[in-house]
Enzyme design. Sequence first.
Site, PDB file in Angstrom:
ATOM      1  N   ARG A 158     -56.847  12.084 -14.113  1.00  0.00           N
ATOM      2  CA  ARG A 158     -56.299  13.398 -13.751  1.00  0.00           C
ATOM      3  C   ARG A 158     -55.243  13.898 -14.727  1.00  0.00           C
ATOM      4  NH1 ARG A 158     -53.390  12.027  -7.992  1.00  0.00           N
ATOM      5  NH2 ARG A 158     -52.048  13.793  -8.357  1.00  0.00           N
ATOM      6  N   ARG A 169     -44.518  12.949   0.244  1.00  0.00           N
ATOM      7  CA  ARG A 169     -44.631  11.903  -0.784  1.00  0.00           C
ATOM      8  C   ARG A 169     -43.273  11.210  -0.882  1.00  0.00           C
ATOM      9  NH1 ARG A 169     -47.579  16.364  -3.556  1.00  0.00           N
ATOM     10  NH2 ARG A 169     -49.657  15.636  -4.122  1.00  0.00           N
ATOM     11  N   CYS A 211     -55.122  17.596   1.819  1.00  0.00           N
ATOM     12  CA  CYS A 211     -53.752  17.675   1.287  1.00  0.00           C
ATOM     13  C   CYS A 211     -53.711  17.731  -0.234  1.00  0.00           C
ATOM     14  CB  CYS A 211     -52.896  16.513   1.789  1.00  0.00           C
ATOM     15  SG  CYS A 211     -53.455  14.903   1.200  1.00  0.00           S
ATOM     16  N   GLU A 246     -59.110   9.437  -0.575  1.00  0.00           N
ATOM     17  CA  GLU A 246     -58.968   9.857  -1.981  1.00  0.00           C
ATOM     18  C   GLU A 246     -59.674   8.906  -2.936  1.00  0.00           C
ATOM     19  OE1 GLU A 246     -54.799   9.941  -3.039  1.00  0.00           O
ATOM     20  OE2 GLU A 246     -54.381   8.082  -1.968  1.00  0.00           O
ATOM     21  N   ASN A 302     -56.965  15.482  -5.214  1.00  0.00           N
ATOM     22  CA  ASN A 302     -56.531  15.232  -6.600  1.00  0.00           C
ATOM     23  C   ASN A 302     -57.081  13.897  -7.098  1.00  0.00           C
ATOM     24  OD1 ASN A 302     -54.989  17.448  -5.988  1.00  0.00           O
ATOM     25  ND2 ASN A 302     -53.112  16.282  -5.642  1.00  0.00           N
ATOM     26  N   ASP A 303     -56.885  12.875  -6.284  1.00  0.00           N
ATOM     27  CA  ASP A 303     -57.394  11.568  -6.697  1.00  0.00           C
ATOM     28  C   ASP A 303     -58.888  11.449  -6.452  1.00  0.00           C
ATOM     29  OD1 ASP A 303     -55.411   9.882  -7.900  1.00  0.00           O
ATOM     30  OD2 ASP A 303     -54.297  10.092  -6.025  1.00  0.00           O
ATOM     31  N   HIS A 357     -49.147  14.590 -11.826  1.00  0.00           N
ATOM     32  CA  HIS A 357     -47.976  14.773 -10.964  1.00  0.00           C
ATOM     33  C   HIS A 357     -46.932  15.667 -11.629  1.00  0.00           C
ATOM     34  CE1 HIS A 357     -49.835  11.562  -8.609  1.00  0.00           C
ATOM     35  NE2 HIS A 357     -49.257  12.207  -7.617  1.00  0.00           N
TER      36      HIS A 357
END
Length: 461
Positions: free
Chosen positions: A352, A183, A389, A318, A341-342, A76
């Site tokens: 990550r 988010r 996303c 995810e 991402n996840d 992040h």
Amino acid sequence: MLNGSVVSKGIGIGIAKVVSSQGSEVMSAEEFMSAISGMKPGAVLVASHLTPYMVGMLKEYSISGIVCETGGMASHSALAAKSMGIPAVYDVAGATKEIADGDTVIVDGSSGYVYERPDSDIVAGYTVKRKKYLADLEELKGYRNLKTVMADGTECSIVCNASDILSVMHVIDEGGEGIGLFRTENLLSGEGRIPDEEEQTRVYSRIVSAMKGKEVIVRTLDIGGDKNMPFLNLEKEDNPFLGYRGVRCSLGHRDIFTTQLRAILRASAGGKMSIMIPMVTCVEEMRNIKSLIHEIKTDLRDEGFEFDDDIKVGATIETPSAAIMADALARECDFFSIGTNDLIQYVMSADRGNSRVAYLQSVTQPSILRLIKHTIDSAKAAGIEVSVCGEAASDPEVVPILAGFGCRKFSVNPLSVSEVRRTLSEWTVADAEGLAYDILKIPVDQEIRDHIHKIYKDRKS
Ligand code: PEP
Ligand code: MG
């Protein structure tokens, strides 16, 4: 020369400001603030570790680049640097030792190279590259207010990922067609407490009204993993990414979750909003949430509040379980958004934020591509909307593959809107499907990348 993971494109040339935590302990926000005080505009920050919060603090400094020893390209912290458009390279081993305060540094956010004390030839070469990069950015401005149309006329949409009011302004400026992922963690943690229902309703309403009728998908709190809210005093976990995160934490903290859902519903009276649930793993979670939303709607109605009774409720896909179960989950959801991402971290079992396993964090791993395809196919079969996303949707090398799998909606960092729009405008559906078909037959990540590079090179020549 040093190198690391590409996080945020562009070329930064400046004087180094080195901030090292000197040991394994991560600096506190106060220590970091005092370490960067006096940093000059145009500096390159060289740090041992950066949290998303620390990156946010850099807004005031107009720095020209970031080099970080740790992080991972999908952490992040890295995403925050990217959303601010600062050229950045993470996972650069030994950066705070090799680079000293006052050194000239070049950060090449496109290749992942970092030059410490470059000679004049390298500086001259990079000055030319930087000019080219800036000229390309100028050309991309021409795509800001265009529709998103593929080369054969197929329409797509490019919406954005946002996390605060300022980023909503970026979405509008950059020509985003809505917000595909809002988010809410930053928004709800800034004050050191969770804002109450009235405060949250006001913020969501502001976002919806700023977007002037365009869709806003609000993701409910995704606490856990590398995002913590210290004031909630959650129990410390050995494996936080596999623990009490996202929907699990929300279902366990009904009061916080209900407040957030009531506020989103109330704000939905003023525009087009949808609710997205993070970290879903099974059908039961979606059923629980839908029945909670049903109860909340009944209460709001009884209390005389207006809201959009048809508000869509969807899931971020995810986790491996959600992707595998996408066909069944599609019957419980109004839409899917694929959080690559996840998905990558969980499918590849590669944290990550951990630089040592960064080589596994690739969207072109065949297992990831197959799950993305299965998710898109399942959404289409059930007739629900699907978007991507995660950061993969902002990667011009990957966008044609996603389009070839049938994705028509991309939720990207606002600064990537024009580039993704231009990429889509260069591909027909038939070509994208051909590419997707071919790469699904290749079992090795690097071979897939090589194939993509070859195809792109051939198309350019
Ligand atoms: C994702 O996991 O791809 C995603 C979009 O959510 P986040 O990066 O906030 O976890
Ligand atoms: Mg996620």
